[in-house]
Write a protein that holds these residues in place. Structure first.
Motif, short mmCIF file in Angstrom:
data_model
loop_
_atom_site.label_atom_id
_atom_site.label_comp_id
_atom_site.label_asym_id
_atom_site.label_seq_id
_atom_site.Cartn_x
_atom_site.Cartn_y
_atom_site.Cartn_z
N TYR A 87 3.43 -12.85 33.55
CA TYR A 87 4.62 -12.09 34.29
C TYR A 87 4.31 -10.53 33.84
O TYR A 87 3.95 -9.72 32.83
N ASN A 88 5.13 -10.19 34.50
CA ASN A 88 5.19 -8.53 34.36
C ASN A 88 6.40 -7.78 33.54
O ASN A 88 7.69 -8.62 33.45
N THR A 89 6.38 -7.34 32.46
CA THR A 89 7.67 -6.53 32.01
C THR A 89 7.87 -5.59 32.50
O THR A 89 7.28 -5.14 33.12
N ASN A 91 8.34 -2.08 32.66
CA ASN A 91 7.66 -1.26 32.57
C ASN A 91 6.07 -1.81 33.37
O ASN A 91 4.97 -0.71 33.27
N SER A 93 3.84 -3.99 32.24
CA SER A 93 2.80 -4.27 31.15
C SER A 93 2.78 -5.89 31.94
O SER A 93 3.75 -6.45 31.97
N ALA A 95 1.87 -9.23 29.93
CA ALA A 95 2.58 -10.23 28.77
C ALA A 95 2.20 -12.11 29.47
O ALA A 95 2.61 -12.43 30.40
N ARG A 97 4.15 -15.70 28.68
CA ARG A 97 5.71 -16.11 28.29
C ARG A 97 5.92 -17.25 26.82
O ARG A 97 4.77 -17.66 26.59
N GLN A 222 7.04 -10.24 41.44
CA GLN A 222 6.94 -9.35 40.22
C GLN A 222 7.83 -7.70 40.37
O GLN A 222 6.99 -7.84 41.56
#
Length: 310
Positions: A87-89, A91, A93, A95, A97, A222
């Motif tokens: 997934y996207n953080t 900001n 990035s 990442a 899970r 996202q």
């Protein structure tokens, strides 16, 4: 999740000795372990080093690959492995899970690698029969001694893809030197968005930045919050800022925001001068009224009372 037949059984992990270090190099006593795609795997095999896994198949397909784990140090290391959805953080990035991805099954969830050895660990991805077409980003995660390394796994389910995105919530921060906005991937394909920035004021165009690729990989479904610097905003103007965002696949979106720029120090000083001038004028007006008001004689009975007091 049903059992998957892997290319190698869990007890037959491929272990290979790493090349000996150069004679002039110091012996590796605590070097970091690494994780990377093994050569020649995936649905697009390559003998060269792959930066990530790429797997593609139809719903119901079983896709196989291998992750290569290297231990160049002089001591054994035990790595725990898991597959995880990505997934996207906030900001932007990339990442992984914490929970394991039920589509991914590893030949072994834990591998002990002797010193100066590489282990190639098979894994398989089972695409559910009802999986939606498009990109389903994931990662192979290896962890040991408080450190995690994730290798991207780009999984595409066969079928029609849709590239769609929107730019939203455009606004300027309080200092007017930062433009904030949000990007949302509303399609089923991973996007590399490009941003063009324009700003028009009362006195003409203030900013004209051509399109550039943003440093973010926007995953399907996202939303990310991004900023664009504006180090030299106008001192006095009313400006409309417009953001034009595009991506491959004819994805396009535009949003704008309007802001007024005022030199508040000068405005405050001018206000004080005007306030002081208004007060002076008011005092002059009051004095003029007192000077022009005729003196009214006291009533006769009041004069008589005054004389009696004498």
């Amino acid at each position: 999740m049903r059992s998957i037949r892997l290319a190698l059984p869990a007890t037959a992990l491929l272990l290979c000795a790493l090349p000996a270090p150069a004679a002039q190099a110091a012996p590796a006593t605590g070097g970091d372990w690494t994780a990377a795609p093994a050569s020649g795997g995936g649905t697009r095999p390559s003998t060269d080093g792959r930066p990530y896994f790429y797997l593609e198949g139809a719903p119901g397909a079983v896709l196989e690959d291998k992750v290569s784990l290297s231990n160049p140090s002089g001591t054994p290391v035990t790595l725990k492995l898991r597959g995880a959805a990505a997934y996207n953080t906030a900001n932007g990035s990339f990442a992984a899970r914490e929970a394991p991805d039920p589509w991914i099954e590893l030949a072994a969830p834990e591998v002990k690698i002797p010193p100066h050895t590489r282990a190639d660990v098979p894994f398989a991805v089972t695409v559910p029969a009802g999986a939606q077409p498009g990109d389903h980003p994931a990662a192979l995660v290896a962890a040991a001694t408080g450190r995690e390394v994730g290798v991207r796994l780009q999984l595409r389910v066969a079928g029609p893809t849709l590239s769609a995105l929107t730019v939203e919530s455009v606004r300027l921060d309080k200092g007017r030197r930062l433009i904030r906005y949000a990007l949302v991937n509303r399609g089923n394909a991973t996007l590399a968005p490009r941003l063009a920035l324009h700003a028009d004021g009362v006195f003409g165009r203030v900013v004209d930045r051509p399109a550039r690729t943003l440093p973010v990989e926007l995953l399907p479904g996202q939303r990310v919050e991004l900023t664009e610097p504006w180090p030299h905003p106008p001192a006095l103007d009313r400006v409309t800022v417009r953001l034009d965002v595009t991506a491959d696949g004819a994805a396009r979106s535009t949003a704008a925001a309007t802001a007024t720029f005022l030199p508040w120090g000068a405005v405050a000083g001018t206000g004080l001068v005007l306030l002081g001038g208004a007060a002076a004028v008011l005092r002059l007006v009051r004095r003029g009224r007192r000077a022009t008001t005729p003196e009214v004689p006291a009533p006769e009975h009041e004069l008589a009372q005054t004389g009696a007091l004498r």
